[in-house]
Design an enzyme around this catalytic site. Structure first.
Site, PDB file in Angstrom:
ATOM      1  N   SER A  66       0.792  -1.114   0.098  1.00 52.85           N
ATOM      2  CA  SER A  66      -0.163  -0.004   0.047  1.00 52.85           C
ATOM      3  C   SER A  66       0.895   1.285   0.108  1.00 52.85           C
ATOM      4  O   SER A  66       1.685   1.296  -0.934  1.00 52.85           O
ATOM      5  CB  SER A  66      -0.693  -0.116   1.168  1.00 52.85           C
ATOM      6  OG  SER A  66      -1.907   0.906   1.335  1.00 52.85           O
ATOM      7  N   ASP A 294      -3.306   6.325  -3.181  1.00 43.83           N
ATOM      8  CA  ASP A 294      -2.046   5.567  -2.364  1.00 43.83           C
ATOM      9  C   ASP A 294      -1.460   4.556  -3.412  1.00 43.83           C
ATOM     10  O   ASP A 294      -2.082   4.114  -4.528  1.00 43.83           O
ATOM     11  CB  ASP A 294      -2.666   4.915  -1.206  1.00 43.83           C
ATOM     12  CG  ASP A 294      -3.322   3.573  -1.082  1.00 43.83           C
ATOM     13  OD1 ASP A 294      -3.951   3.469  -2.204  1.00 43.83           O
ATOM     14  OD2 ASP A 294      -3.407   2.999  -0.132  1.00 43.83           O
ATOM     15  N   ALA A 389     -11.110   8.292   7.503  1.00 41.27           N
ATOM     16  CA  ALA A 389     -10.720   9.620   7.325  1.00 41.27           C
ATOM     17  C   ALA A 389      -9.591   9.642   6.436  1.00 41.27           C
ATOM     18  O   ALA A 389      -9.473  10.584   5.581  1.00 41.27           O
ATOM     19  CB  ALA A 389     -10.335  10.293   8.527  1.00 41.27           C
ATOM     20  N   ARG A 513      -4.511   5.101  20.608  1.00 38.96           N
ATOM     21  CA  ARG A 513      -4.633   3.527  20.336  1.00 38.96           C
ATOM     22  C   ARG A 513      -3.226   3.230  19.897  1.00 38.96           C
ATOM     23  O   ARG A 513      -2.347   3.721  19.219  1.00 38.96           O
ATOM     24  CB  ARG A 513      -5.667   3.302  19.160  1.00 38.96           C
ATOM     25  CG  ARG A 513      -5.390   3.957  17.932  1.00 38.96           C
ATOM     26  CD  ARG A 513      -6.503   3.621  17.007  1.00 38.96           C
ATOM     27  NE  ARG A 513      -6.375   2.280  16.415  1.00 38.96           N
ATOM     28  CZ  ARG A 513      -5.366   2.158  15.050  1.00 38.96           C
ATOM     29  NH1 ARG A 513      -4.978   3.252  14.709  1.00 38.96           N
ATOM     30  NH2 ARG A 513      -5.216   1.021  14.778  1.00 38.96           N
ATOM     31  N   ALA A 514      -2.929   1.736  19.881  1.00 35.34           N
ATOM     32  CA  ALA A 514      -1.799   1.227  19.451  1.00 35.34           C
ATOM     33  C   ALA A 514      -2.002   1.044  17.918  1.00 35.34           C
ATOM     34  O   ALA A 514      -3.156   0.515  17.505  1.00 35.34           O
ATOM     35  CB  ALA A 514      -1.377  -0.108  19.850  1.00 35.34           C
ATOM     36  N   GLY A 516      -2.107  -0.901  14.392  1.00 38.88           N
ATOM     37  CA  GLY A 516      -1.910  -2.125  13.967  1.00 38.88           C
ATOM     38  C   GLY A 516      -0.955  -2.466  12.909  1.00 38.88           C
ATOM     39  O   GLY A 516      -0.802  -3.596  12.597  1.00 38.88           O
TER      40      GLY A 516
HETATM   41  C1  16G Z   1      -4.677  -0.680   7.565  1.00 41.13           C
HETATM   42  C2  16G Z   1      -5.965  -0.992   7.189  1.00 41.13           C
HETATM   43  C3  16G Z   1      -6.782   0.526   6.993  1.00 41.13           C
HETATM   44  C4  16G Z   1      -6.214   1.410   8.376  1.00 41.13           C
HETATM   45  C5  16G Z   1      -5.022   1.361   8.823  1.00 41.13           C
HETATM   46  C6  16G Z   1      -4.615   1.893  10.123  1.00 41.13           C
HETATM   47  C7  16G Z   1      -7.402  -2.271   5.891  1.00 41.13           C
HETATM   48  C8  16G Z   1      -7.405  -3.213   4.552  1.00 41.13           C
HETATM   49  N1  16G Z   1      -6.350  -1.644   6.201  1.00 41.13           N
HETATM   50  O1  16G Z   1      -3.950  -0.130   6.449  1.00 41.13           O
HETATM   51  O2  16G Z   1      -7.958   0.726   7.050  1.00 41.13           O
HETATM   52  O3  16G Z   1      -6.618   2.674   8.257  1.00 41.13           O
HETATM   53  O4  16G Z   1      -4.459  -0.169   8.546  1.00 41.13           O
HETATM   54  O5  16G Z   1      -3.384   1.613  10.395  1.00 41.13           O
HETATM   55  O6  16G Z   1      -7.821  -2.918   6.787  1.00 41.13           O
HETATM   56  P1  16G Z   1      -2.714   1.975  12.115  1.00 41.13           P
HETATM   57  O7  16G Z   1      -3.316   0.823  12.837  1.00 41.13           O
HETATM   58  O8  16G Z   1      -1.299   1.721  11.794  1.00 41.13           O
HETATM   59  O9  16G Z   1      -3.148   3.113  12.493  1.00 41.13           O
HETATM   60 ZN    ZN Z   2      -3.842   1.008   0.046  1.00 44.30          ZN
END
Ligand code: 16G
Ligand code: ZN
Length: 545
Positions: A66, A294, A389, A513-514, A516
């Site tokens: 991505s 993206d 967002a 938040r942590a 992901g």
């Molecule tokens: C992933 C998610 C996206 C989310 C982002 C948050 C999918 C396909 N993609 O890219 O929706 O906005 O994680 O990232 O679910 P973060 O947990 O590092 O903030």
């Molecule tokens: Zn993407």
């Protein structure tokens, strides 16, 4: 025995380096490309098992990271209807990816097949595609070696956007059924989207009703697209050039997808949203519309420069409100009864939530971050609008509502036009996952019908100033949340401190938040002014450290 032979043949070159640990997270497996080989190999095995488990239905594999930097890559699975991999299987993926020997993998295959009642001799089918990263081809061939272990039939579609792969998976699995989603080819995707776009266009824009100076031909729709030097660039180019060239006047910048080192650098939806500034190579003309994709084109954000020369962002929340107001109006003109709802995450700007609730009078549901959570909630409405967002999102039309649209006989021309438009929107908007190309075309047609420039769109509500920052902590896993990530339950006492701080700010809101996808904690803060939002963000970050 045959499986053992195949593993003997392929495992050696795809063995896992002992010390590494992998997790199938919100975005599948994602890390530095040079340590992914063993992971993609076992994902090939898992996709085969999943397909056999689902009676040979086709499973999708996408190789992408991505918006991550060029040296990263990743892999994720897509279920038969184009949705994200079912959650319980994420655990199997993680288990398989962390096994250290050939025998362990063999035992795990046998264990899963017994536990889930999978006949290993039954057929399995997979389609695979990748974004433009230079590690893509080699990781594809390692994935295919994994597919061979369980004798899976596969088709490699090469370079595609992530949403195109989702489209293909759903189209293949619905082929020749009454719910056929489309022709299962890349061109079928372009045809489906462009046909829907043209039908909506022709329903509203006729030379006579156009405001164009030359009364005979309406002005073309104007858009500049920053493709983040990713795969979205050549794909939207193909679509518009082949099918919509007489309606859309477009320009693509940052379109060097053949230069993998340029991917997402100083460009793209994530860069624009996070930095709240223009990408490289755009010299803005006031009140003209710009968009950024993206790297794998499943996100889009828009922006423009206002008359004072200020950069103005039109993010996922702005897309969500634009589409919701348009859809709500169509529902009322159609004379049909349909329940429309909006799904957001805690990152949605407070002003957008107020606007949807108070002005549009549409219910808003808040879910944790990640497409699978939003998608699931949106599917509960006749029309469910969901956008993060950051620009990832789509609109889901329930099967039931689509059949209502198909079977209703309208009693006035106005009803007929509204019903046809709703139906064609369900074709234009990717029903499987957020899709930058499809979302871009949808926004363009809505703005054209409303005869709105970007400033008119932006006027719907004013964003509260906000700041998203990243804090590196010793252990992000101690940060546990509840209430759709809006409150912390651990570490103990921190939530109370956050609330005391937030209270000092007018219209203040903040949550922690942590991540992901990264080893960090994210802090979101919004307040009445830029300075206050920055100060609040700073105060909360200090509490978290
Ligand atoms: C992933 C998610 C996206 C989310 C982002 C948050 C999918 C396909 N993609 O890219 O929706 O906005 O994680 O990232 O679910 P973060 O947990 O590092 O903030
Ligand atoms: Zn993407």
């Amino acid at each position: 025995e045959e499986i053992r032979d195949q593993l003997d043949q392929y495992y050696g070159i795809h063995a896992k380096p002992q010390q590494l640990k992998f997790t199938y997270g919100t975005a599948g497996f994602r890390t530095k490309a040079n340590i992914l080989d063993s992971v993609v190999f076992v994902v090939g095995i898992l996709a085969s098992l999943r397909s056999k488990y689902l009676d040979g239905q086709t499973i999708g594999i996408m190789i992408t990271a991505s918006h991550n930097p060029p040296e990263d890559n990743g892999i994720k699975l897509c279920d038969p209807q184009g949705e994200m991999l079912e959650q319980s299987w994420e655990t199997y993926a993680t288990t398989l990816a962390n096994l250290n020997t050939k025998d362990e993998i063999f035992n795990e295959i046998i264990k899963l097949s017994t536990q889930l009642n999978i006949n290993l001799d039954s057929p399995s089918n997979v389609v695979i595609a990748r974004d433009s990263r230079d590690s893509g081809p080699i990781l594809t061939s390692s994935t295919i070696d994994g597919l061979k272990v369980l004798n899976t039939q596969y088709k490699d579609f090469g370079l595609l956007t992530t949403p195109q792969l989702h489209y293909l998976v759903k189209s293949i699995n619905t082929l020749n059924s009454t719910t056929s989603y489309g022709e299962p080819t890349e061109d079928g995707y372009y045809q489906k989207l462009s046909n829907a776009f043209k039908k909506i266009y022709n329903n509203f824009i006729t030379p006579a009703s156009s405001l164009s100076s030359s009364a005979s031909s309406p002005q073309k729709i104007k858009i500049t697209i920053d493709a983040a030097n990713g795969i979205g660039g050549p794909k939207i180019d193909l679509l518009i050039q082949k099918y919509l060239n007489d309606l859309i006047d477009y320009q693509i910048v940052n379109n060097q997808y053949q230069d993998p080192l340029a991917l997402n650098v100083g460009s793209g939806a994530d860069y624009v949203k996070t930095n709240q500034r223009l990408p490289n190579n755009i010299n803005p003309v006031p009140l003209q519309l710009y968009a950024s994709f993206d790297g794998d084109a499943d996100r889009v954000v828009f922006y423009y420069q206002d008359e004072e020369g200020l950069f103005k962002l039109l993010d996922g929340d702005k897309i969500s409100t634009l589409l919701t107001s348009f859809l709500k109006d169509l529902i009322s003109k159609s004379g049909l009864n349909a329940e429309i709802g909006v799904v957001q995450t805690a990152y949605a700007n407070g002003s957008s939530t107020n606007y949807i609730t108070d002005v549009l009078k549409v219910p808003v549901v808040c879910t944790p971050t990640g497409v699978k959570h939003l998608h699931h909630e949106a599917a509960k409405f006749d029309i469910g609008v969901y956008f993060e967002a950051n620009g990832h999102g789509t609109v889901l039309f329930s099967d039931n509502f689509i059949s209502v649209l198909k079977n209703t006989s309208p009693s006035t021309p106005q009803e007929q036009r509204a019903i046809e438009t709703l139906f064609e929107l369900s074709n234009l908007i990717n029903q499987t996952v957020g899709d930058a190309i499809s979302d871009l075309l949808t926004v363009l047609i809505v703005l054209t019908i409303k005869q709105w420039n970007p400033a008119n769109w932006d006027e719907l509500y004013t964003d509260l100033p906000n700041r998203l920052t990243k804090v590196i902590v010793p252990d992000r896993y101690v940060f546990k949340t509840t209430n759709a990530e809006r409150q912390l339950t651990s570490p103990e006492g921190l939530q109370e401190k956050i609330e005391l701080t937030v209270k000092k700010y007018q219209n203040g809101r903040s949550f922690v938040r942590a991540s992901g996808t990264e080893d960090a904690v994210r802090v979101y803060a919004e307040a009445n002014s830029r300075a206050e939002a920055d100060q609040l963000s700073h105060d909360i970050s200090e509490l978290v450290k």
